[in-house]
Scaffold this motif. Structure first.
Motif, mmCIF file in Angstrom:
data_model
loop_
_atom_site.group_PDB
_atom_site.id
_atom_site.type_symbol
_atom_site.label_atom_id
_atom_site.label_comp_id
_atom_site.label_asym_id
_atom_site.label_seq_id
_atom_site.Cartn_x
_atom_site.Cartn_y
_atom_site.Cartn_z
ATOM 1 N N VAL A 29 -2.275 4.284 0.630
ATOM 2 C CA VAL A 29 -3.402 3.615 0.629
ATOM 3 C C VAL A 29 -3.760 3.847 1.575
ATOM 4 O O VAL A 29 -3.451 2.644 2.338
ATOM 5 C CB VAL A 29 -4.008 3.506 -0.272
ATOM 6 C CG1 VAL A 29 -5.547 3.101 -0.583
ATOM 7 C CG2 VAL A 29 -3.131 3.293 -2.144
ATOM 8 N N GLU A 30 -4.318 4.618 2.846
ATOM 9 C CA GLU A 30 -4.991 4.604 4.174
ATOM 10 C C GLU A 30 -6.718 4.641 3.553
ATOM 11 O O GLU A 30 -7.394 5.464 3.263
ATOM 12 C CB GLU A 30 -4.832 5.068 5.012
ATOM 13 C CG GLU A 30 -3.139 5.142 5.184
ATOM 14 C CD GLU A 30 -2.404 5.919 6.230
ATOM 15 O OE1 GLU A 30 -3.193 6.331 6.553
ATOM 16 O OE2 GLU A 30 -1.756 5.738 6.837
ATOM 17 N N ASN A 31 -7.461 3.577 4.216
ATOM 18 C CA ASN A 31 -9.143 4.102 4.158
ATOM 19 C C ASN A 31 -9.512 4.352 2.622
ATOM 20 O O ASN A 31 -10.228 5.519 2.824
ATOM 21 C CB ASN A 31 -9.096 4.949 5.603
ATOM 22 C CG ASN A 31 -8.704 4.185 6.727
ATOM 23 O OD1 ASN A 31 -9.368 2.962 6.643
ATOM 24 N ND2 ASN A 31 -8.158 5.164 7.782
ATOM 25 N N ASN A 32 -8.876 4.024 1.686
ATOM 26 C CA ASN A 32 -9.168 4.836 0.572
ATOM 27 C C ASN A 32 -9.121 5.782 0.396
ATOM 28 O O ASN A 32 -9.114 6.238 -1.089
ATOM 29 C CB ASN A 32 -10.590 3.844 -0.060
ATOM 30 C CG ASN A 32 -11.613 2.846 -0.073
ATOM 31 O OD1 ASN A 32 -10.070 1.677 -0.686
ATOM 32 N ND2 ASN A 32 -12.283 2.423 0.821
ATOM 33 N N GLU A 33 -8.264 6.804 0.838
ATOM 34 C CA GLU A 33 -7.405 7.924 0.483
ATOM 35 C C GLU A 33 -5.886 7.526 0.083
ATOM 36 O O GLU A 33 -5.551 6.740 1.167
ATOM 37 C CB GLU A 33 -7.978 8.431 1.806
ATOM 38 C CG GLU A 33 -9.105 8.528 2.181
ATOM 39 C CD GLU A 33 -9.521 9.977 2.841
ATOM 40 O OE1 GLU A 33 -8.940 10.654 3.324
ATOM 41 O OE2 GLU A 33 -10.802 10.101 2.545
ATOM 42 N N LEU A 34 -5.653 8.546 -0.160
ATOM 43 C CA LEU A 34 -3.857 8.248 -0.806
ATOM 44 C C LEU A 34 -3.394 10.010 0.650
ATOM 45 O O LEU A 34 -4.224 10.846 0.174
ATOM 46 C CB LEU A 34 -3.709 9.002 -2.232
ATOM 47 C CG LEU A 34 -2.582 9.008 -2.760
ATOM 48 C CD1 LEU A 34 -1.628 7.754 -2.153
ATOM 49 C CD2 LEU A 34 -1.895 10.029 -4.227
ATOM 50 N N VAL A 35 -2.725 9.438 1.305
ATOM 51 C CA VAL A 35 -1.812 10.465 2.391
ATOM 52 C C VAL A 35 -0.737 9.830 1.647
ATOM 53 O O VAL A 35 0.259 9.047 1.126
ATOM 54 C CB VAL A 35 -2.021 9.651 3.618
ATOM 55 C CG1 VAL A 35 -1.476 10.375 4.586
ATOM 56 C CG2 VAL A 35 -3.514 9.450 3.691
ATOM 57 N N CYS A 36 0.045 11.399 2.462
ATOM 58 C CA CYS A 36 1.751 11.280 1.885
ATOM 59 C C CYS A 36 2.024 12.771 2.867
ATOM 60 O O CYS A 36 1.685 13.335 3.150
ATOM 61 C CB CYS A 36 1.934 12.496 0.085
ATOM 62 S SG CYS A 36 3.770 13.250 -0.273
ATOM 63 N N ARG A 52 0.730 -0.973 -0.620
ATOM 64 C CA ARG A 52 -0.034 0.316 0.226
ATOM 65 C C ARG A 52 0.825 1.164 -0.217
ATOM 66 O O ARG A 52 0.269 2.330 0.288
ATOM 67 C CB ARG A 52 -0.771 -0.373 1.253
ATOM 68 C CG ARG A 52 -1.714 -1.429 1.144
ATOM 69 C CD ARG A 52 -2.513 -1.206 2.584
ATOM 70 N NE ARG A 52 -3.847 -0.416 1.841
ATOM 71 C CZ ARG A 52 -4.703 -0.281 1.991
ATOM 72 N NH1 ARG A 52 -5.579 -1.562 1.531
ATOM 73 N NH2 ARG A 52 -5.805 0.473 2.162
#
Length: 120
Positions: free
Chosen positions: A86-93, A46
């Motif tokens: 990808v965390e909880n269907n969101e892209l985190v940077c 992920r």
């Protein structure tokens, strides 16, 4: 890598390595284009990490003025790593960027140009 609007061109160098050309800037008499080499690695199913490996400045203008800008770029030390997950269907940077350099006293860089991001 090409998700950033400032990156005007990306080339695949193979083996997870890429070259990105950044939109150029103009200083008095000199036009420059930063060129950076990045590497991509998958940290887990992920997450992907992008790290800056090398950078250089390509310059155009009077040779003496280009040498001044190239000398300044040569003393700059930059590190950059971005991790996309990808965390909880969101892209985190998460990103870490460090840039430092000591400008010699003889380099005539107007403060206003620096404050305007190198733009005239």
């Amino acid at each position: 890598v090409a998700a950033n609007d400032a990156i005007s061109e990306v080339s695949d160098l193979g083996g997870g390595n890429y070259e990105g050309r950044i939109s150029g800037a103009t200083f008095p008499l000199v036009k420059l284009q930063p060129v950076m080499e990045f590497s991509l690695t998958r940290q887990n199913p992920r997450s992907i990490s992008i790290s800056l490996d090398k950078q250089r400045m390509e310059t155009t203008g009077p040779r003496w003025a280009c040498r001044i800008v190239e000398a300044m770029a040569g003393i700059m030390d930059t590190t950059s790593t971005s991790v996309f997950t990808v965390e909880n269907n969101e892209l985190v940077c998460e990103a870490s960027v460090t840039a430092s350099f000591d400008v010699p006293r003889w380099v005539p860089v107007p403060l206003k140009s620096i404050q305007n991001g190198g733009q005239n």
